[in-house]
Design a protein around this motif. Structure first.
Motif, mmCIF file in Angstrom:
data_model
loop_
_atom_site.group_PDB
_atom_site.id
_atom_site.type_symbol
_atom_site.label_atom_id
_atom_site.label_comp_id
_atom_site.label_asym_id
_atom_site.label_seq_id
_atom_site.Cartn_x
_atom_site.Cartn_y
_atom_site.Cartn_z
ATOM 1 N N VAL A 113 -101.314 -8.915 -52.412
ATOM 2 C CA VAL A 113 -101.849 -9.258 -51.093
ATOM 3 C C VAL A 113 -102.971 -10.275 -51.222
ATOM 4 O O VAL A 113 -103.949 -10.048 -51.939
ATOM 5 N N LYS A 114 -102.813 -11.399 -50.532
ATOM 6 C CA LYS A 114 -103.842 -12.427 -50.509
ATOM 7 C C LYS A 114 -104.944 -12.040 -49.524
ATOM 8 O O LYS A 114 -104.836 -11.036 -48.808
ATOM 9 N N GLU A 115 -105.969 -12.857 -49.462
ATOM 10 C CA GLU A 115 -106.999 -12.689 -48.430
ATOM 11 C C GLU A 115 -106.335 -12.805 -47.065
ATOM 12 O O GLU A 115 -105.507 -13.693 -46.847
ATOM 13 N N ILE A 116 -106.679 -11.913 -46.149
ATOM 14 C CA ILE A 116 -105.996 -11.899 -44.869
ATOM 15 C C ILE A 116 -106.881 -12.446 -43.752
ATOM 16 O O ILE A 116 -108.109 -12.460 -43.850
ATOM 17 N N LYS A 117 -106.227 -12.891 -42.691
ATOM 18 C CA LYS A 117 -106.925 -13.362 -41.497
ATOM 19 C C LYS A 117 -107.295 -12.160 -40.620
ATOM 20 O O LYS A 117 -106.717 -11.081 -40.727
ATOM 21 N N SER A 118 -108.222 -12.374 -39.727
ATOM 22 C CA SER A 118 -108.736 -11.274 -38.900
ATOM 23 C C SER A 118 -107.989 -11.104 -37.582
ATOM 24 O O SER A 118 -108.305 -10.208 -36.798
ATOM 25 N N GLY A 119 -106.972 -11.937 -37.332
ATOM 26 C CA GLY A 119 -106.306 -11.925 -36.032
ATOM 27 C C GLY A 119 -105.721 -10.583 -35.639
ATOM 28 O O GLY A 119 -105.835 -10.161 -34.479
ATOM 29 N N ALA A 120 -105.083 -9.888 -36.575
ATOM 30 C CA ALA A 120 -104.483 -8.592 -36.253
ATOM 31 C C ALA A 120 -105.540 -7.601 -35.804
ATOM 32 O O ALA A 120 -105.344 -6.846 -34.830
ATOM 33 N N VAL A 121 -106.671 -7.586 -36.495
ATOM 34 C CA VAL A 121 -107.767 -6.691 -36.125
ATOM 35 C C VAL A 121 -108.317 -7.059 -34.752
ATOM 36 O O VAL A 121 -108.560 -6.193 -33.904
ATOM 37 N N ARG A 122 -108.500 -8.345 -34.518
ATOM 38 C CA ARG A 122 -109.053 -8.794 -33.233
ATOM 39 C C ARG A 122 -108.135 -8.407 -32.078
ATOM 40 O O ARG A 122 -108.606 -7.987 -31.009
ATOM 41 N N MET A 123 -106.823 -8.526 -32.275
ATOM 42 C CA MET A 123 -105.881 -8.169 -31.215
ATOM 43 C C MET A 123 -105.924 -6.676 -30.924
ATOM 44 O O MET A 123 -105.886 -6.255 -29.750
ATOM 45 N N ALA A 124 -106.003 -5.862 -31.971
ATOM 46 C CA ALA A 124 -106.052 -4.416 -31.770
ATOM 47 C C ALA A 124 -107.330 -4.006 -31.039
ATOM 48 O O ALA A 124 -107.299 -3.166 -30.132
#
Length: 242
Positions: free
Chosen positions: A126-137
């Protein structure tokens, strides 16, 4: 949301999988809600991961609307299917519109699929991930479900010629326990926690995978830390092609 395209596509995929005797194992489908919105955040090692991630929702009789790069929607063959299945076109240079559409889907009770790494991992970690999924939740008050898919790279991995008729390939799909972020939580900490959960699920899927390479030339689909010949994480070539 009415679906006229999704059911025949799923039927066609089931037929394809049966013909090549694809062994799909889904674990944790009970973590996907039977109703209401949720964000499915999955690891990304192959071009087929969206298909297998979507299959995890079938036991609860649901479909997933995936966020995918706009170039797929521009394809004359894939585009009509993507639009017909109500997936979400993402312009990486102007992502606000797709973000707002994802929020609308979640508020309407849809499942939205996201690959937070934003590109396919050639290292199979797993690479460094973006925060978009967290922000949407957080923005919609919906559960965030970490997921992993393993095995699809053997059919269609980045940098390799697709082998879509290869037979008897095991595919592992695991949905983890939902995270339930709130506006009181620290977004960076939540993003780190999501990445950790995705990493743990992928590591488990790899270690419990029911198949082994057939000789030295077949070790390409294993990560380096498990004895494979995939590039080490620090040498991975990054890109924005998927």
């Amino acid at each position: 949301m009415r679906d006229f395209v999704y059911p025949p596509v799923i039927a066609g995929l089931r037929t394809w999988f049966k013909l090549i005797d694809l062994k799909i194992s889904v674990e944790g489908a009970e973590h996907i809600p039977q109703e209401g919105g949720a964000v499915l955040a999955a690891t990304h090692v192959s071009y087929l991961d969206f298909i297998f991630t979507g299959f995890a929702a079938l036991p609860v009789k649901r479909v997933v609307r995936f966020m995918a790069k706009k170039e797929i929607f521009a394809n004359r063959f894939a585009g009509p299917l993507m639009r017909g299945m109500h997936h979400i076109s993402v312009d990486r240079d102007a992502g606000l519109a797709s973000y707002k559409e994802s929020l609308r889907y979640l508020k309407e009770g849809e499942l939205v699929g996201v690959f937070p790494e934003a590109t396919t991992s050639q290292t199979f970690v797993v690479k460094e991930i973006k925060s978009g999924a967290v922000r949407m939740a957080i923005a919609t008050g919906t559960p965030l479900i970490p997921m992993t898919v393993w095995g699809g790279q053997r059919l269609a991995g980045k940098g390799r010629k697709p082998e879509l008729t290869k037979r008897h390939i095991p595919i592992t799909v695991i949905a983890g326990e939902p995270m339930r972020p709130s506006r009181k939580d620290d977004m960076r900490e939540l993003t780190t926690e999501l990445q950790t959960r995705m990493h743990n699920l992928l590591d488990r899927a790899q270690r419990e995978y029911p198949d082994q390479p057939k000789g030295e030339d077949d070790r390409w689909w294993l990560p380096a830390h498990l004895g494979g010949t995939a590039p080490a994480p620090e040498t991975q070539v990054t890109g924005t092609d998927d």
